[in-house]
Design a protein around this motif. Structure first.
Motif, PDB file in Angstrom:
ATOM      1  N   LEU A 254      -1.218   0.608   4.951  1.00 13.21           N
ATOM      2  CA  LEU A 254      -1.931   0.076   3.790  1.00 13.21           C
ATOM      3  C   LEU A 254      -1.682  -1.415   3.613  1.00 13.21           C
ATOM      4  O   LEU A 254      -2.528  -2.146   3.103  1.00 13.21           O
TER       5      LEU A 254
ATOM      6  N   LEU B 265      -4.297  -4.068   4.868  1.00 12.13           N
ATOM      7  CA  LEU B 265      -5.586  -4.277   4.195  1.00 12.13           C
ATOM      8  C   LEU B 265      -5.464  -5.469   3.257  1.00 12.13           C
ATOM      9  O   LEU B 265      -5.451  -5.342   2.035  1.00 12.13           O
TER      10      LEU B 265
ATOM     11  N   SER C   4      -2.908   7.634   7.686  1.00 10.10           N
ATOM     12  CA  SER C   4      -2.503   6.280   8.049  1.00 10.10           C
ATOM     13  C   SER C   4      -3.502   5.620   8.988  1.00 10.10           C
ATOM     14  O   SER C   4      -3.834   4.435   8.827  1.00 10.10           O
TER      15      SER C   4
ATOM     16  N   TYR D 233      -6.659   6.229   9.257  1.00  8.71           N
ATOM     17  CA  TYR D 233      -7.870   5.979   8.472  1.00  8.71           C
ATOM     18  C   TYR D 233      -7.769   4.617   7.786  1.00  8.71           C
ATOM     19  O   TYR D 233      -8.700   3.804   7.822  1.00  8.71           O
ATOM     20  N   PHE D 234      -6.611   4.360   7.144  1.00  5.84           N
ATOM     21  CA  PHE D 234      -6.426   3.066   6.468  1.00  5.84           C
ATOM     22  C   PHE D 234      -6.388   1.924   7.479  1.00  5.84           C
ATOM     23  O   PHE D 234      -6.888   0.834   7.225  1.00  5.84           O
TER      24      PHE D 234
ATOM     25  N   ILE E 219      -9.304   1.229  -3.251  1.00 10.34           N
ATOM     26  CA  ILE E 219      -8.970   2.555  -2.739  1.00 10.34           C
ATOM     27  C   ILE E 219      -8.403   3.365  -3.893  1.00 10.34           C
ATOM     28  O   ILE E 219      -7.415   2.956  -4.519  1.00 10.34           O
TER      29      ILE E 219
ATOM     30  N   LEU F 226      -5.553  -0.627  -5.786  1.00 10.57           N
ATOM     31  CA  LEU F 226      -4.981   0.497  -5.057  1.00 10.57           C
ATOM     32  C   LEU F 226      -4.420   1.486  -6.064  1.00 10.57           C
ATOM     33  O   LEU F 226      -3.535   1.151  -6.856  1.00 10.57           O
TER      34      LEU F 226
END
Length: 863
Positions: A683, A686, A599, A601-602, A668, A692
């Protein structure tokens, strides 16, 4: 369609001869100082010439920059303030219009406002030169009324004044009143109401007529091409046309631009008449005259010109640059023809598939003493042109996309392009005389064997592309000596072993593409030295490593492809906020990653947040490697793209190759791994994400409603997981969603309705036995739950529902703009690829229109 003729010379100057000192008349000096006091300099302007700031009241105004005075009476007769970044209200009473003896006035490329109901230009009866190009917003009816009275005008430039509308009546009056005109420049002025036949009334003394982007429509009168004094005619980007074959080009013509018009036919034989240029002068203004010059440059690229090249063309013996590329030319070019062009430096005949090149002729031993660039891509060539072995100054050679199977010659080449030929056997051993090599392309051939160690000696090499061959062995460690290398593309070969630790000294690397080999081991940690790296693609190998979190410090990394390897383990959730700041594409699909989706990272993928959408930006591409094509005085005047980055992505279940990567393309893909647990709410932050794909994992929990905030999303694949609960109504807000796959989960309840959800088929939902409602056959027993406040809309908004659906379904950015650059990688024949490329421009144009409508639609929805 483009037919362009140029000479290597400067444009005629708009300045006057130097004036005698101390002639300034007091009233005109005061008028100039008063005008200066009303102007401001636009902030952050980088192109200002700064003339007006140097005016000093203690000096004679005839000595000021941009001012020219009459030598006898001291009147100011010339005022040049072009490109000074000035901003001012130019009212009728402006002191500028008190300079009634002005003969030349240049206010171009400034930021003037014209707030009055009339102008003052009509008072300047002595004007012979007037340049208002890109100088501010004007009322067309008032401006033209005053210009009509300037009967002495020799040169008029109103280009890039986008507010102007010139109808047929006004144009007729302009032609009737301004009988002295020699230079008329109206680029980007709206002339949609002007009948092209009206151009027949132009004066026979006209030398320069530029009407680019004027929305002209209809048949263009060929007689204009025969005006006896015409040297420049620009009709580019209009809907006018005619038969070029029947045109008798004026022998005075210097520059003819018909790009993106409707002209057809063969190249006229009258092209051989274009041998000399006439003198340029503006009569009473005493402009600097040019001597007679020999025609040096001919540009005819990107046309529909057919037939053979007339023999008279090769009588233009002083040509230095010739571009006949991308036409339908036929016939054979022989060394004897080319040897007539003794000054030739640049020749491009590419993309004429019915045009061939012969080695036969008496001039096969001719040395072509000045030739430095030769391009014969896609010209039906079967053998290397042997006569080129004598071209000692040749630096750039492009014979790609032909049927050449033999070796090529040596020399002091800087660029060699042999892509897409029939070369067989080992890579050619390049001689030491090629140590000036900068760009080498030998991809898409039938080459085998290893990379010769001699390739490591080309210390000037910046681009090395050997992709799509059958090369094998190990990647030579000595490639690490190429410290200037920008592009290393070895994809789709049979290289094996470890990726060598090359990157200690190659800090200038932009692109590393090793996709589709048999490489093993771990990623070399020396990649962390490549601070300029933008593209890293090691997909489809046998690499065995953990997630390369250490790459997160690279400031420019935009694309990371790890697909189809043996990467394993968890992706750490403790990423610092500065990791992967520019990442736009990440693909770790078909590996053995485990654990929770990261999480944090996103959350910190800043490159996928707040990116301007396609309707607000020019279309740009990641890491297109450019080369200077034309230099004068040490300054590059024209760039060309020599290498285009590409990647493979999964769209609509197919693995496809994007031959160019849009900067706004964000994706992604974490599919086909062993991730478990919930989909992170992060997410949804973004908001620039386009694709996705989290399919084929072990994800559980509900689909987070935060995904409804991904306003630009066009493809969502959550299939083959263990997701449960209802499909969030918030997903109906994804108005540009063109692909949805929620199949093979444990979802239940009503399928949302409206907007894009009205376009999806059964395939989007199969394998979810608890779902019901359209488009499934299974009807819902319980009533549909009421819409949340998030999903409420009034009647005025509902009107746009189907328009939004069409925008996403018919032409999403991914399935629209990107489609033009797709090369199929699933065994599709090459004729399919070529057919896709043929419609590239049409698709891009259509999608641009749709994306421009987004802003209007969104604005209407908000209101």
């Amino acid at each position: 369609m483009l037919l362009r003729f140029r000479v290597q010379s400067s444009s005629p100057s708009q300045s006057f001869p130097d004036s005698s000192p101390h002639l300034c008349r007091p009233e005109e000096r005061s008028a100039l100082l008063d005008f200066k006091s009303t102007t401001d300099l636009v902030e952050d302007c980088e192109v200002s010439r700064g003339m007006i700031q140097t005016w000093n009241e203690s000096e004679d105004c005839c000595s000021w920059e941009g001012i020219t005075c009459d030598k006898v009476k001291g009147h100011v007769i010339g005022l040049d303030l072009g490109r000074n970044c000035l901003e001012a209200n130019l009212t009728t009473n402006s002191s500028l219009f008190h300079l009634e003896k002005l003969q030349s006035l240049d206010l171009s490329h400034n930021y003037f406002h014209y707030p009055n109901i009339s102008f003052g230009f009509g008072r300047l009866k002595s004007l012979t030169y007037l340049n208002l190009a890109d100088s501010g917003y004007m009322d067309d009816s008032l401006l033209f009324d005053e210009i009509f009275s300037l009967s002495k005008l020799v040169s008029l430039d109103l280009s890039d004044t986008y507010s102007l509308l010139l109808d047929n009546i006004k144009f007729q009056m302009l032609v009737h009143n301004l009988t002295e005109l020699r230079f008329l420049i109206l680029d980007s002025v709206d002339m949609s109401l002007v009948v092209p036949s009206s151009l027949l009334n132009l004066t026979s003394s006209l030398e320069h007529l530029s009407l680019s982007l004027c929305n002209l429509q209809g048949k263009f009168p060929n007689q204009v091409l025969q005006l006896p004094s015409l040297q420049l005619l620009d009709l580019s980007y209009n809907s006018v046309g005619g038969n070029l074959t029947q045109s008798n080009l004026s022998s005075t013509l210097q520059y003819l631009d018909l790009e993106d018009t409707n002209f057809l036919g063969e190249l006229p034989h009258s092209i051989g008449n274009l041998k000399l240029l006439q003198e340029l002068n503006l009569g009473p203004i005493d402009h600097v005259e040019m001597p007679n010059l020999i025609l040096q440059e001919v540009y005819l690229s990107n046309n529909e010109i057919s037939g053979s090249i007339p023999s008279s063309f090769f009588d233009l013996v002083h040509l230095t640059r010739v571009d006949l590329s991308s036409n339908n030319l036929t016939g054979t070019i022989t060394p004897d023809m080319l040897s007539k062009l003794v000054d030739l430096r640049y020749l491009d005949l590419s993309n004429n598939s019915l045009l061939s090149l012969s080695n036969n002729g008496t001039a096969v031993n001719y040395s072509f003493p000045n030739l430095w660039s030769l391009k014969f891509s896609s010209c039906n060539i079967h053998k290397f042109p042997s006569f080129l072995r004598k071209a000692e100054k040749l630096q750039e050679l492009d014979i790609s996309k032909n049927k050449i199977s033999d070796s090529f010659g040596s020399g002091y080449l800087e660029t060699v392009d042999l892509r897409s030929n029939l070369l067989q056997g080992s890579l050619p051993i390049l001689s030491r005389t090629w140590d000036s090599m900068q760009h080498l392309f030998i991809s898409r051939n039938n080459l085998t064997g290893e990379i010769p160690s001699s390739y490591c000696n080309f210390t000037s090499l910046t681009v090395l592309v050997l992709a799509n061959n059958s090369l094998g062995g190990k990647i030579p460690k000595c490639l690490g000596n190429l410290s200037d290398l920008n592009i290393l593309d070895l994809r789709m070969n049979k290289f094996h072993g470890r990726i060598p630790n090359l990157f200690v000294n190659i800090s200038s690397l932009f692109t590393l593409n090793l996709n589709g080999n048999q490489l093993e081991g771990i990623l070399p940690r020396s990649l962390v030295n490549c601070n300029k790296l933008e593209i890293l693609d090691v997909g489809n190998n046998n690499l065995n490593d953990t997630f390369p979190h250490w790459l997160g410090v690279l400031p420019s990394l935009k694309v990371l492809i790890l697909r189809s390897n043996q990467f394993h383990g968890a992706i750490s959730n403790s990423m610092p906020t500065f990791y992967f700041p520019q990442l736009r594409i990440i693909d770790v699909a078909q590996n053995d990653f485990k654990g929770l989706l990261p999480s944090n990272y996103f959350k910190f993928l800043k490159g996928m947040r707040d990116v301007a959408p396609a309707d607000k930006v020019e279309l740009e591409y990641i890491s297109d490697h450019k080369q200077c094509l034309r230099t004068e005085g040490g300054v590059c005047l024209a760039h060309g793209i020599i290498y285009k980055d590409s990647v493979q992505v999964v769209m609509k279940g197919l693995l496809v190759e994007l031959a160019r990567i849009l900067k706004i393309f964000t994706t992604i893909d974490f599919s086909s791994n062993q991730f478990h647990g919930p989909i992170p709410d992060e997410l949804g932050e973004l908001n620039s994400l386009l694709l996705l794909n989290l399919s084929h994992n072990n994800l559980t929990g509900q689909i987070p409603s935060s995904l409804g905030k991904l306003a630009e999303l066009e493809s969502l694949d959550l299939s083959s997981n263990k997701l449960e609960g209802r499909i969030p109504e918030q997903l109906t807000k994804l108005t540009f969603l063109s692909v949805l796959n929620l199949s093979h989960n444990e979802l239940v309840g009503h399928i949302p309705e409206g907007k894009q959800f009205n376009t999806f088929s059964n395939d989007s939902y199969i394998g979810n036995f608890g779902l019901c409602g359209f488009p499934l056959i299974k009807k819902c027993k319980e009533p549909r739950p009421p819409s949340s406040q998030f999903d409420e809309e009034d009647d005025s908004t509902a009107v746009f529902e189907w328009k939004f659906a069409l925008a996403g379904y018919g032409c999403g950015l991914v399935l629209g703009l990107s489609l033009g650059y797709i090369a199929f990688t699933t065994g599709k024949p090459w004729w399919v690829v070529k057919k896709v490329e043929k419609y590239q421009q049409k698709l891009v144009g259509r999608c641009n229109q749709i994306h421009k409508q987004r802003k209007t639609q969104k604005s209407n929805q908000r209101s």
